[in-house]
Design a protein around this motif. Structure first.
Motif, PDB file in Angstrom:
ATOM      1  N   VAL A 122       0.846  -1.202   0.000  1.00  0.00           N
ATOM      2  CA  VAL A 122       0.000   0.000   0.000  1.00  0.00           C
ATOM      3  C   VAL A 122       0.878   1.247   0.000  1.00  0.00           C
ATOM      4  N   GLU A 123       1.897   1.246   0.834  1.00  0.00           N
ATOM      5  CA  GLU A 123       2.791   2.410   0.893  1.00  0.00           C
ATOM      6  C   GLU A 123       3.493   2.626  -0.441  1.00  0.00           C
ATOM      7  N   GLU A 124       3.896   1.539  -1.106  1.00  0.00           N
ATOM      8  CA  GLU A 124       4.517   1.639  -2.431  1.00  0.00           C
ATOM      9  C   GLU A 124       3.543   2.219  -3.447  1.00  0.00           C
ATOM     10  N   SER A 125       2.276   1.914  -3.277  1.00  0.00           N
ATOM     11  CA  SER A 125       1.248   2.345  -4.222  1.00  0.00           C
ATOM     12  C   SER A 125       0.625   3.695  -3.879  1.00  0.00           C
ATOM     13  N   LEU A 126       1.055   4.323  -2.784  1.00  0.00           N
ATOM     14  CA  LEU A 126       0.462   5.605  -2.374  1.00  0.00           C
ATOM     15  C   LEU A 126       0.481   6.669  -3.475  1.00  0.00           C
ATOM     16  N   PRO A 127       1.591   6.842  -4.225  1.00  0.00           N
ATOM     17  CA  PRO A 127       1.543   7.870  -5.279  1.00  0.00           C
ATOM     18  C   PRO A 127       0.439   7.610  -6.308  1.00  0.00           C
ATOM     19  N   GLU A 128       0.272   6.362  -6.724  1.00  0.00           N
ATOM     20  CA  GLU A 128      -0.779   6.035  -7.690  1.00  0.00           C
ATOM     21  C   GLU A 128      -2.165   6.207  -7.067  1.00  0.00           C
ATOM     22  N   LEU A 129      -2.319   5.784  -5.815  1.00  0.00           N
ATOM     23  CA  LEU A 129      -3.600   5.948  -5.131  1.00  0.00           C
ATOM     24  C   LEU A 129      -3.948   7.419  -4.960  1.00  0.00           C
ATOM     25  N   GLU A 130      -2.977   8.217  -4.531  1.00  0.00           N
ATOM     26  CA  GLU A 130      -3.231   9.645  -4.320  1.00  0.00           C
ATOM     27  C   GLU A 130      -3.555  10.355  -5.631  1.00  0.00           C
ATOM     28  N   ALA A 131      -2.916   9.946  -6.717  1.00  0.00           N
ATOM     29  CA  ALA A 131      -3.230  10.539  -8.025  1.00  0.00           C
ATOM     30  C   ALA A 131      -4.662  10.197  -8.431  1.00  0.00           C
ATOM     31  N   ALA A 132      -5.077   8.961  -8.186  1.00  0.00           N
ATOM     32  CA  ALA A 132      -6.437   8.543  -8.541  1.00  0.00           C
ATOM     33  C   ALA A 132      -7.472   9.231  -7.657  1.00  0.00           C
ATOM     34  N   ILE A 133      -7.148   9.415  -6.393  1.00  0.00           N
ATOM     35  CA  ILE A 133      -8.075  10.030  -5.442  1.00  0.00           C
ATOM     36  C   ILE A 133      -8.204  11.531  -5.684  1.00  0.00           C
ATOM     37  N   GLY A 134      -7.103  12.192  -5.970  1.00  0.00           N
ATOM     38  CA  GLY A 134      -7.142  13.645  -6.154  1.00  0.00           C
ATOM     39  C   GLY A 134      -7.458  14.334  -4.841  1.00  0.00           C
TER      40      GLY A 134
ATOM     41  N   ALA B 236      -7.102   0.125   4.654  1.00  0.00           N
ATOM     42  CA  ALA B 236      -7.988   1.143   5.229  1.00  0.00           C
ATOM     43  C   ALA B 236      -7.247   1.980   6.262  1.00  0.00           C
ATOM     44  N   ALA B 237      -6.484   1.327   7.124  1.00  0.00           N
ATOM     45  CA  ALA B 237      -5.768   2.061   8.170  1.00  0.00           C
ATOM     46  C   ALA B 237      -4.702   2.980   7.576  1.00  0.00           C
ATOM     47  N   VAL B 238      -3.937   2.467   6.609  1.00  0.00           N
ATOM     48  CA  VAL B 238      -2.873   3.269   5.998  1.00  0.00           C
ATOM     49  C   VAL B 238      -3.462   4.459   5.253  1.00  0.00           C
ATOM     50  N   LEU B 239      -4.487   4.209   4.436  1.00  0.00           N
ATOM     51  CA  LEU B 239      -5.070   5.287   3.631  1.00  0.00           C
ATOM     52  C   LEU B 239      -5.853   6.291   4.471  1.00  0.00           C
ATOM     53  N   ALA B 240      -6.568   5.816   5.467  1.00  0.00           N
ATOM     54  CA  ALA B 240      -7.311   6.748   6.323  1.00  0.00           C
ATOM     55  C   ALA B 240      -6.349   7.728   6.986  1.00  0.00           C
ATOM     56  N   LYS B 241      -5.254   7.209   7.487  1.00  0.00           N
ATOM     57  CA  LYS B 241      -4.261   8.071   8.132  1.00  0.00           C
ATOM     58  C   LYS B 241      -3.662   9.057   7.126  1.00  0.00           C
ATOM     59  N   ARG B 242      -3.304   8.567   5.937  1.00  0.00           N
ATOM     60  CA  ARG B 242      -2.690   9.428   4.918  1.00  0.00           C
ATOM     61  C   ARG B 242      -3.658  10.514   4.456  1.00  0.00           C
ATOM     62  N   MET B 243      -4.909  10.172   4.225  1.00  0.00           N
ATOM     63  CA  MET B 243      -5.890  11.158   3.763  1.00  0.00           C
ATOM     64  C   MET B 243      -6.162  12.196   4.853  1.00  0.00           C
ATOM     65  N   LYS B 244      -6.175  11.770   6.097  1.00  0.00           N
ATOM     66  CA  LYS B 244      -6.360  12.718   7.195  1.00  0.00           C
ATOM     67  C   LYS B 244      -5.195  13.709   7.220  1.00  0.00           C
ATOM     68  N   GLU B 245      -3.969  13.213   6.968  1.00  0.00           N
ATOM     69  CA  GLU B 245      -2.801  14.101   6.901  1.00  0.00           C
ATOM     70  C   GLU B 245      -2.948  15.122   5.771  1.00  0.00           C
ATOM     71  N   ARG B 246      -3.635  14.732   4.694  1.00  0.00           N
ATOM     72  CA  ARG B 246      -3.856  15.618   3.548  1.00  0.00           C
ATOM     73  C   ARG B 246      -5.116  16.466   3.709  1.00  0.00           C
ATOM     74  N   SER B 247      -5.759  16.393   4.861  1.00  0.00           N
ATOM     75  CA  SER B 247      -6.988  17.149   5.161  1.00  0.00           C
ATOM     76  C   SER B 247      -8.136  16.799   4.223  1.00  0.00           C
ATOM     77  N   ILE B 248      -8.187  15.559   3.780  1.00  0.00           N
ATOM     78  CA  ILE B 248      -9.306  15.084   2.972  1.00  0.00           C
ATOM     79  C   ILE B 248     -10.275  14.372   3.910  1.00  0.00           C
ATOM     80  N   PRO B 249     -11.534  14.821   3.957  1.00  0.00           N
ATOM     81  CA  PRO B 249     -12.512  14.148   4.810  1.00  0.00           C
ATOM     82  C   PRO B 249     -12.698  12.687   4.381  1.00  0.00           C
ATOM     83  N   VAL B 250     -12.609  11.799   5.348  1.00  0.00           N
ATOM     84  CA  VAL B 250     -12.698  10.363   5.083  1.00  0.00           C
ATOM     85  C   VAL B 250     -13.809   9.756   5.920  1.00  0.00           C
TER      86      VAL B 250
END
Length: 190
Positions: free
Chosen positions: A69-81, A101-115
């Protein structure tokens, strides 16, 4: 809330997300370590988690899935916008969805994206997975994010002797209604 995105994580999360597509009428992205499982979703954007490290062959190991998941974060973040709301759909108790879910929820919260996490907890016969799911809910709650959970064991009891596939379908419909209610409530406060 105009820009809502659904991200289905793991096998169960991907299946549930595609069932939510029509009722919620929003963009859906699916992510899984299992490339073969993703291949059946031709009409959706799919992301193979950890595709370069062979995670699919070892997807039952949480540390390998976390790295995938961490390796794929750039691709996930690009898709999520930068959606106004990201809904992470996951079947808790397995490895790919639970860890993602745990990794992405934490990352999106850091980016101030409501999850919002929309999840199912396992059927009663899934013993160890239920314990894993309970821990996952506690971990997600510690991030102070809305976590909507439908417990399949409770649905199983209330649906008597109906086949599990029907119980699961009804649970997904309930989860979809919960997500829709949450999104509608959020719109009222914008």
């Amino acid at each position: 809330m105009g820009n809502v995105m659904i991200l289905g994580l793991g096998g169960a999360g991907s299946s549930m997300a595609t069932q939510m597509y029509v009722p919620l009428n929003t963009e859906i992205v699916l992510a899984n370590t299992d490339v073969k499982a993703l291949s059946k979703y031709e009409n959706f954007q799919c992301i193979a988690l950890g595709a370069t490290n062979g995670a699919a062959q070892r997807a039952f190991n949480p540390s390998i899935v976390r790295k995938a998941v961490e390796e794929s974060l750039p691709e996930l973040e690009a898709a999520i916008g930068k959606p106004e709301c990201l809904i992470l759909v996951v079947g808790l108790g397995g490895v790919t969805g639970t860890v993602s879910a745990a990794v992405l929820a934490k990352r999106m919260k850091e980016r101030s994206i409501p999850v919002v996490v929309a999840a199912t907890a396992p059927f009663s016969i899934e013993g160890e997975r239920r314990r894993i799911a309970q821990q996952a809910v506690q971990d997600l709650n510690s991030l102070d994010l809305p976590t909507l959970v439908v417990d399949l064991a409770d649905f199983e009891k209330s649906h008597g002797d109906k086949p599990m596939v029907d119980v699961f379908r009804n649970a997904v419909q309930t989860l979809t209604q919960m997500v829709q209610s949450h999104v509608n409530e959020a719109e009222l406060h914008v």
